[in-house]
Every structure is written in structure tokens, then in C-alpha cells.
Design a protein around this motif. Structure first.
Motif, PDB file in Angstrom:
ATOM      1  N   SER A 117       0.869  -1.179   0.000  1.00 38.16           N
ATOM      2  CA  SER A 117       0.000   0.000   0.000  1.00 38.16           C
ATOM      3  C   SER A 117       0.897   1.217   0.000  1.00 38.16           C
ATOM      4  O   SER A 117       1.968   1.224   0.561  1.00 38.16           O
ATOM      5  CB  SER A 117      -0.890  -0.012   1.245  1.00 38.16           C
ATOM      6  N   GLY A 118       0.488   2.254  -0.656  1.00 41.72           N
ATOM      7  CA  GLY A 118       1.325   3.453  -0.723  1.00 41.72           C
ATOM      8  C   GLY A 118       1.300   4.007  -2.126  1.00 41.72           C
ATOM      9  O   GLY A 118       0.378   3.784  -2.894  1.00 41.72           O
ATOM     10  N   ASN A 119       2.360   4.754  -2.485  1.00 45.51           N
ATOM     11  CA  ASN A 119       2.385   5.372  -3.801  1.00 45.51           C
ATOM     12  C   ASN A 119       2.839   4.385  -4.873  1.00 45.51           C
ATOM     13  O   ASN A 119       3.133   3.236  -4.603  1.00 45.51           O
ATOM     14  CB  ASN A 119       3.285   6.619  -3.787  1.00 45.51           C
ATOM     15  N   SER A 120       2.949   4.852  -6.103  1.00 48.86           N
ATOM     16  CA  SER A 120       3.246   3.972  -7.228  1.00 48.86           C
ATOM     17  C   SER A 120       4.643   3.375  -7.167  1.00 48.86           C
ATOM     18  O   SER A 120       4.934   2.387  -7.826  1.00 48.86           O
ATOM     19  CB  SER A 120       3.074   4.741  -8.550  1.00 48.86           C
ATOM     20  N   SER A 121       5.555   3.977  -6.418  1.00 42.52           N
ATOM     21  CA  SER A 121       6.922   3.459  -6.328  1.00 42.52           C
ATOM     22  C   SER A 121       7.028   2.288  -5.374  1.00 42.52           C
ATOM     23  O   SER A 121       8.064   1.656  -5.254  1.00 42.52           O
ATOM     24  CB  SER A 121       7.880   4.566  -5.853  1.00 42.52           C
ATOM     25  N   GLY A 122       5.927   1.962  -4.687  1.00 46.78           N
ATOM     26  CA  GLY A 122       5.955   0.847  -3.746  1.00 46.78           C
ATOM     27  C   GLY A 122       6.296   1.262  -2.340  1.00 46.78           C
ATOM     28  O   GLY A 122       6.442   0.423  -1.460  1.00 46.78           O
ATOM     29  N   THR A 123       6.458   2.551  -2.084  1.00 46.77           N
ATOM     30  CA  THR A 123       6.784   3.017  -0.740  1.00 46.77           C
ATOM     31  C   THR A 123       5.582   2.839   0.177  1.00 46.77           C
ATOM     32  O   THR A 123       4.475   3.248  -0.170  1.00 46.77           O
ATOM     33  CB  THR A 123       7.173   4.513  -0.760  1.00 46.77           C
ATOM     34  N   PRO A 124       5.748   2.226   1.350  1.00 45.88           N
ATOM     35  CA  PRO A 124       4.611   2.008   2.246  1.00 45.88           C
ATOM     36  C   PRO A 124       4.062   3.323   2.774  1.00 45.88           C
ATOM     37  O   PRO A 124       4.781   4.314   2.913  1.00 45.88           O
ATOM     38  CB  PRO A 124       5.214   1.165   3.373  1.00 45.88           C
ATOM     39  N   ALA A 125       2.763   3.316   3.064  1.00 45.94           N
ATOM     40  CA  ALA A 125       2.123   4.539   3.531  1.00 45.94           C
ATOM     41  C   ALA A 125       2.607   4.931   4.913  1.00 45.94           C
ATOM     42  O   ALA A 125       2.737   6.118   5.220  1.00 45.94           O
ATOM     43  CB  ALA A 125       0.608   4.353   3.520  1.00 45.94           C
ATOM     44  N   ASN A 126       2.879   3.968   5.795  1.00 48.16           N
ATOM     45  CA  ASN A 126       3.338   4.276   7.147  1.00 48.16           C
ATOM     46  C   ASN A 126       4.117   3.086   7.698  1.00 48.16           C
ATOM     47  O   ASN A 126       4.234   2.044   7.052  1.00 48.16           O
ATOM     48  CB  ASN A 126       2.143   4.615   8.047  1.00 48.16           C
ATOM     49  N   SER A 127       4.638   3.265   8.916  1.00 52.84           N
ATOM     50  CA  SER A 127       5.483   2.229   9.515  1.00 52.84           C
ATOM     51  C   SER A 127       4.705   0.945   9.789  1.00 52.84           C
ATOM     52  O   SER A 127       5.263  -0.152   9.702  1.00 52.84           O
ATOM     53  CB  SER A 127       6.109   2.754  10.811  1.00 52.84           C
ATOM     54  N   LYS A 128       3.418   1.073  10.088  1.00 53.28           N
ATOM     55  CA  LYS A 128       2.616  -0.119  10.338  1.00 53.28           C
ATOM     56  C   LYS A 128       2.507  -0.960   9.079  1.00 53.28           C
ATOM     57  O   LYS A 128       2.613  -2.192   9.116  1.00 53.28           O
ATOM     58  CB  LYS A 128       1.226   0.284  10.836  1.00 53.28           C
ATOM     59  N   ASP A 129       2.289  -0.296   7.935  1.00 52.23           N
ATOM     60  CA  ASP A 129       2.236  -1.013   6.663  1.00 52.23           C
ATOM     61  C   ASP A 129       3.570  -1.697   6.380  1.00 52.23           C
ATOM     62  O   ASP A 129       3.612  -2.827   5.890  1.00 52.23           O
ATOM     63  CB  ASP A 129       1.896  -0.053   5.516  1.00 52.23           C
ATOM     64  N   GLU A 130       4.660  -1.000   6.690  1.00 51.51           N
ATOM     65  CA  GLU A 130       5.986  -1.568   6.448  1.00 51.51           C
ATOM     66  C   GLU A 130       6.212  -2.811   7.297  1.00 51.51           C
ATOM     67  O   GLU A 130       6.729  -3.826   6.812  1.00 51.51           O
ATOM     68  CB  GLU A 130       7.053  -0.518   6.757  1.00 51.51           C
ATOM     69  N   ASP A 131       5.827  -2.755   8.561  1.00 46.70           N
ATOM     70  CA  ASP A 131       6.003  -3.910   9.456  1.00 46.70           C
ATOM     71  C   ASP A 131       5.163  -5.094   8.993  1.00 46.70           C
ATOM     72  O   ASP A 131       5.629  -6.235   9.006  1.00 46.70           O
ATOM     73  CB  ASP A 131       5.629  -3.524  10.890  1.00 46.70           C
ATOM     74  N   ASN A 132       3.935  -4.830   8.585  1.00 50.64           N
ATOM     75  CA  ASN A 132       3.077  -5.907   8.081  1.00 50.64           C
ATOM     76  C   ASN A 132       3.661  -6.521   6.815  1.00 50.64           C
ATOM     77  O   ASN A 132       3.603  -7.746   6.616  1.00 50.64           O
ATOM     78  CB  ASN A 132       1.669  -5.379   7.801  1.00 50.64           C
ATOM     79  N   HIS A 133       4.215  -5.667   5.968  1.00 50.97           N
ATOM     80  CA  HIS A 133       4.828  -6.145   4.737  1.00 50.97           C
ATOM     81  C   HIS A 133       6.040  -7.030   5.048  1.00 50.97           C
ATOM     82  O   HIS A 133       6.228  -8.084   4.423  1.00 50.97           O
ATOM     83  CB  HIS A 133       5.253  -4.965   3.867  1.00 50.97           C
ATOM     84  N   LEU A 134       6.867  -6.626   6.007  1.00 53.99           N
ATOM     85  CA  LEU A 134       8.040  -7.417   6.392  1.00 53.99           C
ATOM     86  C   LEU A 134       7.632  -8.794   6.899  1.00 53.99           C
ATOM     87  O   LEU A 134       8.243  -9.815   6.544  1.00 53.99           O
ATOM     88  CB  LEU A 134       8.841  -6.684   7.459  1.00 53.99           C
ATOM     89  N   ARG A 135       6.615  -8.830   7.739  1.00 48.09           N
ATOM     90  CA  ARG A 135       6.147 -10.117   8.264  1.00 48.09           C
ATOM     91  C   ARG A 135       5.664 -11.023   7.135  1.00 48.09           C
ATOM     92  O   ARG A 135       5.885 -12.233   7.148  1.00 48.09           O
ATOM     93  CB  ARG A 135       5.030  -9.899   9.287  1.00 48.09           C
ATOM     94  N   LYS A 136       5.012 -10.421   6.147  1.00 45.38           N
ATOM     95  CA  LYS A 136       4.473 -11.193   5.026  1.00 45.38           C
ATOM     96  C   LYS A 136       5.589 -11.780   4.165  1.00 45.38           C
ATOM     97  O   LYS A 136       5.572 -12.980   3.835  1.00 45.38           O
ATOM     98  CB  LYS A 136       3.577 -10.291   4.176  1.00 45.38           C
ATOM     99  N   ILE A 137       6.580 -10.970   3.804  1.00 47.43           N
ATOM    100  CA  ILE A 137       7.611 -11.453   2.881  1.00 47.43           C
ATOM    101  C   ILE A 137       8.620 -12.373   3.578  1.00 47.43           C
ATOM    102  O   ILE A 137       9.256 -13.209   2.928  1.00 47.43           O
ATOM    103  CB  ILE A 137       8.365 -10.279   2.207  1.00 47.43           C
ATOM    104  N   LEU A 138       8.769 -12.240   4.906  1.00 45.52           N
ATOM    105  CA  LEU A 138       9.705 -13.098   5.638  1.00 45.52           C
ATOM    106  C   LEU A 138       9.086 -14.433   6.042  1.00 45.52           C
ATOM    107  O   LEU A 138       9.797 -15.350   6.448  1.00 45.52           O
ATOM    108  CB  LEU A 138      10.220 -12.386   6.890  1.00 45.52           C
ATOM    109  N   LYS A 139       7.785 -14.547   5.938  1.00 41.57           N
ATOM    110  CA  LYS A 139       7.105 -15.773   6.375  1.00 41.57           C
ATOM    111  C   LYS A 139       7.651 -17.029   5.707  1.00 41.57           C
ATOM    112  O   LYS A 139       7.838 -18.054   6.372  1.00 41.57           O
ATOM    113  CB  LYS A 139       5.601 -15.639   6.132  1.00 41.57           C
ATOM    114  N   PRO A 140       7.937 -17.022   4.383  1.00 40.13           N
ATOM    115  CA  PRO A 140       8.460 -18.248   3.762  1.00 40.13           C
ATOM    116  C   PRO A 140       9.808 -18.708   4.331  1.00 40.13           C
ATOM    117  O   PRO A 140      10.159 -19.879   4.201  1.00 40.13           O
ATOM    118  CB  PRO A 140       8.604 -17.853   2.278  1.00 40.13           C
ATOM    119  N   LEU A 141      10.568 -17.811   4.946  1.00 39.99           N
ATOM    120  CA  LEU A 141      11.858 -18.196   5.520  1.00 39.99           C
ATOM    121  C   LEU A 141      11.700 -18.966   6.828  1.00 39.99           C
ATOM    122  O   LEU A 141      12.655 -19.578   7.301  1.00 39.99           O
ATOM    123  CB  LEU A 141      12.732 -16.954   5.764  1.00 39.99           C
ATOM    124  N   GLN A 142      10.520 -18.902   7.438  1.00 43.07           N
ATOM    125  CA  GLN A 142      10.250 -19.610   8.693  1.00 43.07           C
ATOM    126  C   GLN A 142      11.355 -19.331   9.724  1.00 43.07           C
ATOM    127  O   GLN A 142      11.993 -20.247  10.236  1.00 43.07           O
ATOM    128  CB  GLN A 142      10.134 -21.116   8.450  1.00 43.07           C
TER     129      GLN A 142
END
Length: 417
Positions: free
Chosen positions: A239-264
Motif C-alpha cells: 500500500s502506498g504510492n506507485s513506487s511501492g513506498t509504504p504509507a506508514n510504519s505499520k504497513d511496512e512492518d506488516n509487509h516485512l512479516r508477510k515477505i519473511l514468512k516463507p523463511l520460517q
């Protein structure tokens, strides 16, 4: 005379019998002594093993009943300066196994009672002292499969070689921590390997979280800071602008949890220095830009070193995508004789245009770059390690080979994800 001859014969016979009896007696004494010594050694070994086992049980019992609680670390109250990990029971047992035997964690004291791993943008790298000082460096590249992990690993290898110019020995390159790293009893040769890793550092390319955890823990106990560089497939749907920048720190943290999940993750995320997101807009738009943005401050790289690394990555990326068994799936289809026109002008696909590159010339220029700056060539399993590998790879694919040694092309021109 006859009597004298009989007496001599009798005397000789008696002497011979006595000699035989003496030799038999000596032989029996020697055999009894040998068997006695063997029995003593065997009993001593059995006793020592039994005693050692009992001592471990007593120590374990003391830890469990200590007034200060068990000797397990807690992310809220770390003890004895050891790193903070979660309980290994939460990780599939198969991750602990290795070809040469299971890892022995009986005395690593790297477990915690907490069930959650903290992941946030502000927490990543919080366990590290930055910028990284070396040589030696103790680096783990922990990657999700097909996430550009080899790209990141080769960049890290080039950085370590540049930063170690003039060093007596370069960092060891490994695909996993040695299986005997956690063992109490190792051979002299195995001990030498561990000592070299301590003295000169290492770069390990790992896909399993448990192995990453082993390296962090074992070298932390040896007083070494192990740093993790992670690679994930990720996505560009933030979520955020067209460059992929997250709208806020909460979005960034949620995104990190999502992309790191496959690494277990089974280790503290505070040891992660950087996450490479292959399908993220930033990496897709300019992968080499990450050198200036992230790796320069992390390793305190000079402007000249950044230029060398950018040249290295520009050439290596072409060789990686266009040469060897692990080349781009689009180029493999082209070499198999399939029609790839539908992928060439479609922005949904990252077509590499290998047919437009002068690969023999790039091989020469890349080899010269390695030699002039003291950089080691990529390992052979990555697809390219010396001049001529591109032509050999093309011939293999055209003959029916496909990705890695385990696959043969089945004649299907459908693009496999």
C-alpha cells in the motif's frame, strides 16, 4: 653302551617335553594378559560413557530445579550474553538433519521460552554493530529458493574479497555450516576447519532457517558477530504510492512479516542486516542501485569499491541469466526452439534478451575484472566460473538438458513459474 644310549635318549625326550610345556605356558600367559587388557579398556570406556551420561542428566536436573529458573534464554531477559532464539521444537526436525548426521544441540543453550519472533523495520539489525568491521567477516546469506539468493551471495562474496585485499587468507565459502560445528568431540582436521572459520571468517549460502540459527549461535558463543543477509521473493503490492513506498510504519512492518514468512525464521531477526526483495519494485527497477543504497553504509565501502562492485554486478547478472544450467527460464525456452515472442514485449515478464549480448566478450571482460581486483570467480554450480562456460551451457540446453542436473526438457514450451 646300549644303557648309556637309552639314558641319553630319555634325557633328550624329557628336555624336549619340558621345552614344549614352557612355551605353551608362556603363550597362555601372554594371551591371558592381552584379553585382560582388552577387557579393562572396554570396561573403562563403558564406565566413562555411563558416568558422562549421568553427569549430563544431573546437570540438566540442576538447571530445571535451579532457584534462578532453567538455563534457557528469554527475549525479555537475556542471560549470560548469549543470543536470543526460539525453541527448536517449533522447527521441523528435517531442518536439523544433514547428510553427515544431525546437529547436536544438547549444550548450545540457545533456546528461549518465548513463542514469537519480533519483526519490524526498526528491530531489523538491532543486534548488530554497524557499520560492519573486518576482515574477518562472518556472513550468512539466508535465501528463499528462487529469490535471487545467488545474486546476493555473489555480491557479498565480491564485497568480502575487496574488503579483504592483502589478507593472509580469504573468507571460506560454504553452502551450510559444517555438520560437526555443534559436536563436542571433533577430529583434528575438523577442528582446523573451525579454527580457520574463526580466524578468517566465512560466507555461507543457506536456504534453511535452522542452519542459519546454528551459525549465529555457535559463533556468538565464540565471540563472533554473525550477520544475516536475507533474500525473499516478496511482492510489489505494498500500500502506498506507485513506487511501492509504504504509507506508514505499520504497513511496512506488516509487509516485512508477510515477505519473511516463507523463511520460517527460527532465529532473532535483529541479526538481519538487509532484506533483498526480488519482486519488489525497488529491486526490479535497479538491482545494482542497492550497492550504493544499502551495502555501502553497511560495509563502509569507498566510492572506488562501489564502482568496482557495480561493474561486477552488471557483467555477472548477464552471465548468470544467460549462461549455464541455471540460466533464465526464458532463455532456456529460446534455446529449446520455443517461440518466446509473447514474453519479449510484455512488461509482466523479465525477458533477459541474451541473444543481443556478446557473451564471449563479456566473459573476457568479467575475467579481467576478477583478476585485476583479486576477486574469486563464482562457484561452478552457479552456472558460470570461467571463459567458455556460456557456449557449453547453450550446447547442453539445446541437447535437451534443463534447469540443474536433475531435470530434462520434456518438449513443453509452456512457461513454468
Amino acid at each position: 653302551e646300549t644303557t648309556i644310549a637309552r639314558e641319553k635318549s630319555t634325557s633328550t625326550s624329557t628336555t624336549t617335553k619340558t621345552s614344549i610345556k614352557t612355551r605353551a605356558y608362556v603363550t597362555s600367559v601372554v594371551l591371558i594378559s592381552v584379553f585382560t587388557i582388552i577387557a579393562i579398556i572396554s570396561n573403562s570406556w563403558i564406565f566413562s560413557q555411563t558416568f558422562y551420561s549421568k553427569v549430563q542428566k544431573v546437570e540438566s536436573g540442576n538447571n530445571e530445579t535451579s532457584n534462578n529458573g532453567p538455563e534457557l534464554l528469554s527475549t525479555s531477559q537475556p542471560k549470560k550474553g548469549l543470543p536470543e532464539f526460539i525453541n527448536r521444537d517449533r522447527v521441523a526436525p528435517t531442518l536439523e538433519s544433514s547428510k553427515n548426521g544431525a546437529f547436536d544441540h544438547s549444550d548450545d543453550r540457545c533456546e528461549t521460552k518465548n513463542d514469537r519472533i519480533q519483526i519490524s523495520a526498526s528491530y531489523l539489525g538491532s543486534k548488530l554493530k554497524l557499520p560492519l568491521k573486518g576482515p574477518p567477516y562472518y556472513i550468512v546469506q539466508h535465501g528463499q529458493t528462487r529469490s535471487g539468493s545467488t545474486f546476493q551471495n555473489q555480491l557479498l562474496q565480491a564485497i568480502l574479497d575487496l574488503k579483504s585485499a592483502g589478507a593472509e587468507e580469504l573468507a571460506a565459502l560454504q553452502l551450510s555450516p559444517p555438520f560437526y560445528l555443534t559436536k563436542k568431540n571433533v577430529s583434528n582436521e575438523q577442528q582446523k576447519v573451525i579454527k580457520r572459520m574463526e580466524e578468517y571468517g566465512f560466507l555461507q549460502k543457506i536456504h534453511k532457517s535452522m542452519q542459519t540459527q546454528v551459525s549465529i549461535c555457535e559463533f556468538y558463543k565464540r565471540g563472533k558477530q554473525v550477520v544475516v543477509f536475507a533474500s525473499v521473493r516478496g511482492d510489489d503490492g505494498r500500500s502506498g504510492n506507485s513506487s511501492g513506498t509504504p504509507a506508514n510504519s505499520k504497513d511496512e512492518d506488516n509487509h516485512l512479516r508477510k515477505i519473511l514468512k516463507p523463511l520460517q525464521l527460527s532465529y532473532d531477526a535483529g541479526y538481519i542486516a538487509h532484506i533483498q526483495e526480488m519482486d519488489g519494485a525497488e529491486f526490479k527497477n535497479c538491482s545494482s542501485c542497492q550497492i550504493e543504497t544499502y551495502y555501502k553504509p553497511l560495509f563502509d565501502l569507498s566510492g572506488k569499491q562501489v564502482e568496482i562492485l557495480q561493474d561486477y554486478i552488471a557483467k555477472y547478472s548477464i552471465l548468470r541469466q544467460c549462461c549455464g544450467r541455471q540460466m533464465s527460464k526464458y532463455n532456456r525456452l529460446r534455446l529449446h526452439g520455443c517461440d518466446v515472442s509473447e514474453f519479449q514485449n510484455n512488461t509482466r515478464h523479465s525477458y533477459p534478451w541474451c541473444e543481443n549480448h556478446n557473451l564471449p566478450e563479456i566473459e573476457i571482460l568479467f575475467s579481467e575484472l576478477l583478476t585485476s581486483h583479486g576477486l574469486r570467480p563464482p562457484p561452478g554450480h552457479t552456472g558460470w566460473s570461467k571463459r567458455g562456460d556460456c557456449a557449453k551451457g547453450d550446447d547442453l540446453i539445446r541437447s535437451g538438458a534443463d534447469f540443474s542436473d536433475r531435470h530434462r526438457w520434456n518438449g513443453d514450451c509452456t512457461l513454468v513459474p
